[in-house]
Write a protein that holds these residues in place. Sequence first.
Motif, mmCIF file in Angstrom:
data_model
loop_
_atom_site.group_PDB
_atom_site.id
_atom_site.type_symbol
_atom_site.label_atom_id
_atom_site.label_comp_id
_atom_site.label_asym_id
_atom_site.label_seq_id
_atom_site.Cartn_x
_atom_site.Cartn_y
_atom_site.Cartn_z
ATOM 1 N N LYS A 77 0.839 -1.213 0.000
ATOM 2 C CA LYS A 77 0.000 0.000 0.000
ATOM 3 C C LYS A 77 0.869 1.257 0.000
ATOM 4 O O LYS A 77 0.576 2.228 -0.707
ATOM 5 C CB LYS A 77 -0.919 0.014 1.218
ATOM 6 C CG LYS A 77 -2.066 -0.946 1.150
ATOM 7 C CD LYS A 77 -2.937 -0.810 2.393
ATOM 8 C CE LYS A 77 -4.117 -1.731 2.377
ATOM 9 N NZ LYS A 77 -4.963 -1.570 3.575
ATOM 10 N N ILE A 78 1.922 1.242 0.798
ATOM 11 C CA ILE A 78 2.837 2.393 0.879
ATOM 12 C C ILE A 78 3.516 2.616 -0.469
ATOM 13 O O ILE A 78 3.604 3.748 -0.952
ATOM 14 C CB ILE A 78 3.891 2.178 1.991
ATOM 15 C CG1 ILE A 78 3.240 2.154 3.380
ATOM 16 C CG2 ILE A 78 5.009 3.209 1.902
ATOM 17 C CD1 ILE A 78 2.824 3.483 3.936
ATOM 18 N N LYS A 79 4.002 1.547 -1.086
ATOM 19 C CA LYS A 79 4.662 1.667 -2.395
ATOM 20 C C LYS A 79 3.717 2.267 -3.429
ATOM 21 O O LYS A 79 4.100 3.171 -4.181
ATOM 22 C CB LYS A 79 5.161 0.304 -2.871
ATOM 23 C CG LYS A 79 6.479 -0.104 -2.267
ATOM 24 C CD LYS A 79 6.951 -1.473 -2.706
ATOM 25 C CE LYS A 79 7.025 -1.650 -4.183
ATOM 26 N NZ LYS A 79 7.585 -2.943 -4.614
ATOM 27 N N LYS A 80 2.475 1.781 -3.460
ATOM 28 C CA LYS A 80 1.496 2.285 -4.428
ATOM 29 C C LYS A 80 1.116 3.735 -4.168
ATOM 30 O O LYS A 80 0.744 4.455 -5.091
ATOM 31 C CB LYS A 80 0.248 1.413 -4.418
ATOM 32 C CG LYS A 80 0.470 0.055 -5.034
ATOM 33 C CD LYS A 80 -0.761 -0.816 -4.957
ATOM 34 C CE LYS A 80 -0.462 -2.206 -5.485
ATOM 35 N NZ LYS A 80 -1.553 -3.142 -5.240
ATOM 36 N N SER A 81 1.194 4.164 -2.916
ATOM 37 C CA SER A 81 0.813 5.528 -2.553
ATOM 38 C C SER A 81 1.919 6.543 -2.807
ATOM 39 O O SER A 81 1.684 7.740 -2.709
ATOM 40 C CB SER A 81 0.394 5.590 -1.079
ATOM 41 O OG SER A 81 -0.786 4.838 -0.897
ATOM 42 N N GLY A 82 3.128 6.066 -3.073
ATOM 43 C CA GLY A 82 4.215 6.969 -3.426
ATOM 44 C C GLY A 82 4.965 7.588 -2.255
ATOM 45 O O GLY A 82 5.778 8.495 -2.459
ATOM 46 N N PHE A 83 4.729 7.119 -1.043
ATOM 47 C CA PHE A 83 5.508 7.629 0.085
ATOM 48 C C PHE A 83 6.943 7.121 -0.027
ATOM 49 O O PHE A 83 7.193 6.038 -0.559
ATOM 50 C CB PHE A 83 4.882 7.192 1.418
ATOM 51 C CG PHE A 83 3.608 7.907 1.734
ATOM 52 C CD1 PHE A 83 3.625 9.199 2.243
ATOM 53 C CD2 PHE A 83 2.388 7.298 1.502
ATOM 54 C CE1 PHE A 83 2.450 9.868 2.520
ATOM 55 C CE2 PHE A 83 1.200 7.953 1.783
ATOM 56 C CZ PHE A 83 1.229 9.243 2.293
ATOM 57 N N GLU A 84 7.883 7.900 0.489
ATOM 58 C CA GLU A 84 9.304 7.575 0.385
ATOM 59 C C GLU A 84 9.690 6.442 1.340
ATOM 60 O O GLU A 84 9.649 6.608 2.557
ATOM 61 C CB GLU A 84 10.153 8.808 0.695
ATOM 62 C CG GLU A 84 11.638 8.548 0.646
ATOM 63 C CD GLU A 84 12.472 9.707 1.169
ATOM 64 O OE1 GLU A 84 13.702 9.585 1.095
ATOM 65 O OE2 GLU A 84 11.907 10.700 1.659
#
Length: 115
Positions: A77-84
């Motif tokens: 989910k984090i990867k898909k959301s673009g967070f570093e």
Amino acid sequence: MVRRIVANIKTEDLSHADHFYHDILGLEIIMDHGWIKTFGNDEESKVQISFAVQGGNDTPVPDLSIEVDDVDTIYEKIKKSGFEITYDLKDEDWGVRRFFVRDPFGKLINILSHQ
């Protein structure tokens, strides 16, 4: 006796917490007074506060550590959301699977599951 410890993060815009802490991590808004918004759930946990000279494996000390039941799902989910992501998903020698991410406020977050 200490009953709980609450982390307080300064921001000029409370809405920035919604996507990361509610949508991705699944925390509910348990208090919103307009000037402070608190996220949480009904889980019971031990009161803990940690102090460290490094974050393990010579990583920076994270601002918060958040234990989740499925770190792999949160990672995706984090990867898909673009967070570093600053430390990629890894199984550590001390029995956790974890990664580090910058939240919307620039805080370094250690997201982990115990193995």
